[in-house]
Motif scaffolding. Structure first.
Motif, PDB file in Angstrom:
ATOM      1  N   PHE A 126      60.106 175.805  36.355  1.00  9.84           N
ATOM      2  CA  PHE A 126      60.476 176.554  37.563  1.00  9.84           C
ATOM      3  C   PHE A 126      59.704 177.874  37.615  1.00  9.84           C
ATOM      4  O   PHE A 126      59.132 178.240  38.645  1.00  9.84           O
ATOM      5  CB  PHE A 126      61.985 176.797  37.545  1.00  9.84           C
ATOM      6  CG  PHE A 126      62.496 177.663  38.669  1.00  9.84           C
ATOM      7  CD1 PHE A 126      62.300 177.297  39.991  1.00  9.84           C
ATOM      8  CD2 PHE A 126      63.195 178.835  38.407  1.00  9.84           C
ATOM      9  CE1 PHE A 126      62.788 178.078  41.031  1.00  9.84           C
ATOM     10  CE2 PHE A 126      63.673 179.627  39.432  1.00  9.84           C
ATOM     11  CZ  PHE A 126      63.469 179.248  40.750  1.00  9.84           C
ATOM     12  N   PHE A 175      57.072 177.145  40.686  1.00 13.50           N
ATOM     13  CA  PHE A 175      57.823 177.185  41.944  1.00 13.50           C
ATOM     14  C   PHE A 175      57.203 178.158  42.947  1.00 13.50           C
ATOM     15  O   PHE A 175      56.862 179.286  42.608  1.00 13.50           O
ATOM     16  CB  PHE A 175      59.271 177.591  41.681  1.00 13.50           C
ATOM     17  CG  PHE A 175      60.099 177.686  42.937  1.00 13.50           C
ATOM     18  CD1 PHE A 175      60.464 176.552  43.630  1.00 13.50           C
ATOM     19  CD2 PHE A 175      60.512 178.926  43.432  1.00 13.50           C
ATOM     20  CE1 PHE A 175      61.222 176.630  44.786  1.00 13.50           C
ATOM     21  CE2 PHE A 175      61.265 179.019  44.583  1.00 13.50           C
ATOM     22  CZ  PHE A 175      61.623 177.868  45.259  1.00 13.50           C
ATOM     23  N   ILE A 234      68.941 175.147  39.563  1.00  8.93           N
ATOM     24  CA  ILE A 234      67.549 174.791  39.311  1.00  8.93           C
ATOM     25  C   ILE A 234      67.372 174.319  37.876  1.00  8.93           C
ATOM     26  O   ILE A 234      66.711 173.329  37.595  1.00  8.93           O
ATOM     27  CB  ILE A 234      66.629 176.001  39.576  1.00  8.93           C
ATOM     28  CG1 ILE A 234      66.535 176.279  41.068  1.00  8.93           C
ATOM     29  CG2 ILE A 234      65.244 175.772  38.984  1.00  8.93           C
ATOM     30  CD1 ILE A 234      65.862 175.189  41.859  1.00  8.93           C
ATOM     31  N   MET A 257      59.339 170.397  41.390  1.00  9.69           N
ATOM     32  CA  MET A 257      58.806 171.109  42.539  1.00  9.69           C
ATOM     33  C   MET A 257      58.710 170.239  43.800  1.00  9.69           C
ATOM     34  O   MET A 257      59.112 170.658  44.853  1.00  9.69           O
ATOM     35  CB  MET A 257      57.437 171.708  42.209  1.00  9.69           C
ATOM     36  CG  MET A 257      57.481 172.708  41.053  1.00  9.69           C
ATOM     37  SD  MET A 257      58.752 173.977  41.280  1.00  9.69           S
ATOM     38  CE  MET A 257      59.884 173.539  39.967  1.00  9.69           C
ATOM     39  N   ASP A 279      60.205 170.556  48.040  1.00 12.70           N
ATOM     40  CA  ASP A 279      59.177 170.737  49.042  1.00 12.70           C
ATOM     41  C   ASP A 279      59.688 170.286  50.401  1.00 12.70           C
ATOM     42  O   ASP A 279      59.644 169.108  50.745  1.00 12.70           O
ATOM     43  CB  ASP A 279      57.926 169.949  48.651  1.00 12.70           C
ATOM     44  CG  ASP A 279      56.739 170.299  49.529  1.00 12.70           C
ATOM     45  OD1 ASP A 279      56.803 171.335  50.213  1.00 12.70           O
ATOM     46  OD2 ASP A 279      55.756 169.530  49.518  1.00 12.70           O
TER      47      ASP A 279
END
Length: 338
Positions: A61, A65, A117, A127, A131
Motif C-alpha cells: 500500500f 497506492f 487496507i 492496487m 482502481d
C-alpha cells in the motif's frame, strides 16, 4: 498475435509482482521482531510495531497506492471507535442512495463496507482492486501511522478522518479484543498486567500509541482542511454535532430539509453501538477477508467512557497518565477519561 501480446503482458506483470513480493519478503526478514507474549507477532518498521500477518499489504500500500481526488481515509489506533466511525461516515457519504430502512449496514459489517487496507488479500491485486473512476468517492480505512502512509496521500490534500480514544480505555479494550483473537485461534491468552506493560512500551498493534496519535494531530494542526481529528469521547457525548462536522469536512453538509426531516437523528440511531451490536450481521461470522479470524461480534463490547475504572489499578493509572503527560501534553492533547 493478440493472444501472444496478452501472454507477454501477463508474463511481464507476473514478473513485476514476483519482484515486488520478493523485495517485500526481504525487507520484512530484516526487521526486528517483538519478544512480547502478545500475539500476533509484530515487526518494528519505521519505528512502529506492525503485525507480520499484514505487513506485506501495508508495505505494498505504501509503495504503490495512488490516491484519487475524492478519496476519504478513516484512520485510528485499534479499539478507538473505528467500527462506529465507519458506520457513521458510510451513512453520511451514501445517504442519497438509500435510507435507514434499506441501508447496507443491515446486511454488511461496517468493516466490509469500509475495508481495512492492511487486511485485504492478495497483495499483487491490492492496487487494481482500488482502481475506480476518479469522480467516485472511495472510502477505506487503516490503522497505519501517518509517516507510513503512501506519498500520494501524505503529499496531497486527500481527506483523512482520524479518531482516537483516551489511553486508559484503549488499553483495556485492546486487551479484551486481543484475548478474543487468541481464543478464536486456540492460542493461550495473557494477563491484563502483561498487556499493560507491553502497551506502555509501545509494542502493540501499530504502536507506540502516543506516536500514532501525535502524528495525525500535528498534521491536523498544520493542515486542518486535510485531517479532521476526532475524539471518541466527543463523538459519544455529542454525536449529532460531530456528524455535522464530518459531513462538512467531506463536502457533503446536511441540507436544512435533511436536518428538519430528522436525517441526522436517524443516522445517529442506526449507527449507535447498541443498534449495530444487535444486528444479526454483526452477531455471527468472521471478518472478511480470510487472512484474519476475528469474530465480528468482537468489535462490539461496551464502548463506554470510563470502563477502565473496573480494570486498572491506581498504580497502572498513574503510570499511564505520566506517559501521556510526557508524550502528549507538549502538543496540547488531553482526553476525557470518565
Amino acid at each position: 498475435m493478440a493472444h501472444q501480446q496478452l501472454s507477454l503482458r501477463f508474463a511481464v506483470v507476473s514478473s513485476e509482482e514476483d519482484d515486488r513480493e520478493e523485495a517485500i519478503d526481504e525487507l520484512i526478514a530484516s526487521l526486528p521482531i517483538s519478544k512480547s507474549p502478545i500475539r500476533p507477532v509484530h515487526s518494528l518498521s519505521q519505528n512502529f510495531w506492525c503485525p507480520i500477518l499484514v505487513l506485506p499489504n501495508v508495505i505494498a500500500f505504501r509503495w504503490h497506492f495512488e490516491a484519487k481526488e475524492k478519496d476519504i481515509l478513516l484512520v485510528s489506533n485499534p479499539k478507538s471507535g473505528t467500527t462506529r466511525l465507519k458506520a457513521l461516515v458510510f451513512s453520511i457519504v451514501n445517504r442519497s442512495g438509500f435510507d435507514i430502512s434499506n441501508t447496507s449496514l443491515l446486511t454488511s459489517s461496517p468493516h466490509d463496507l469500509v475495508p481495512f487496507i492492511e487486511l485485504r488479500e492478495c497483495v499483487s491485486n491490492l492496487m487494481p482492486e482500488l482502481d475506480v473512476p476518479a469522480e467516485q468517492r472511495r472510502l477505506f480505512s487503516t490503522h497505519i501511522p501517518y509517516p507510513y502512509l503512501p506519498e500520494s496521500v501524505r503529499r496531497s490534500d486527500r481527506r483523512i478522518i482520524y479518531i482516537c480514544r483516551n489511553p486508559l480505555d484503549t488499553v483495556v479494550s485492546s486487551w479484551h479484543f486481543l484475548l478474543e483473537m487468541a481464543r478464536s485461534e486456540d492460542q493461550p491468552g495473557w494477563s491484563l498486567e502483561e498487556h499493560f506493560e507491553t502497551f506502555c512500551r509501545g509494542e502493540v498493534l501499530f504502536g507506540p500509541f502516543w506516536d500514532h496519535i501525535t502524528g495525525y494531530w500535528k498534521e491536523c494542526l498544520e493542515r486542518p482542511h486535510k485531517v479532521l481529528f476526532l475524539k471518541y469521547e466527543d463523538l459519544k457525548e455529542d454525536t449529532i454535532g460531530q456528524l455535522k462536522k464530518v459531513a462538512e469536512f467531506v463536502g457533503l453538509p446536511f441540507a436544512e430539509e435533511e436536518e428538519e426531516g430528522g436525517v441526522i437523528e436517524e443516522i445517529t440511531k442506526m449507527c449507535s453501538l447498541n443498534t449495530l451490536k444487535n444486528l444479526e450481521v454483526n452477531r455471527s461470522g468472521k471478518l472478511s477477508p480470510a487472512n484474519t479470524v476475528v469474530e465480528k461480534r468482537s468489535f462490539f463490547r461496551k464502548g463506554e467512557v470510563g470502563d477502565w475504572v473496573d480494570h486498572l489499578t491506581p498504580s497502572m493509572v498513574d503510570h499511564l497518565n505520566s506517559i501521556m503527560q510526557e508524550k502528549m501534553s507538549p502538543f496540547g492533547l488531553q482526553f476525557k477519561t470518565c
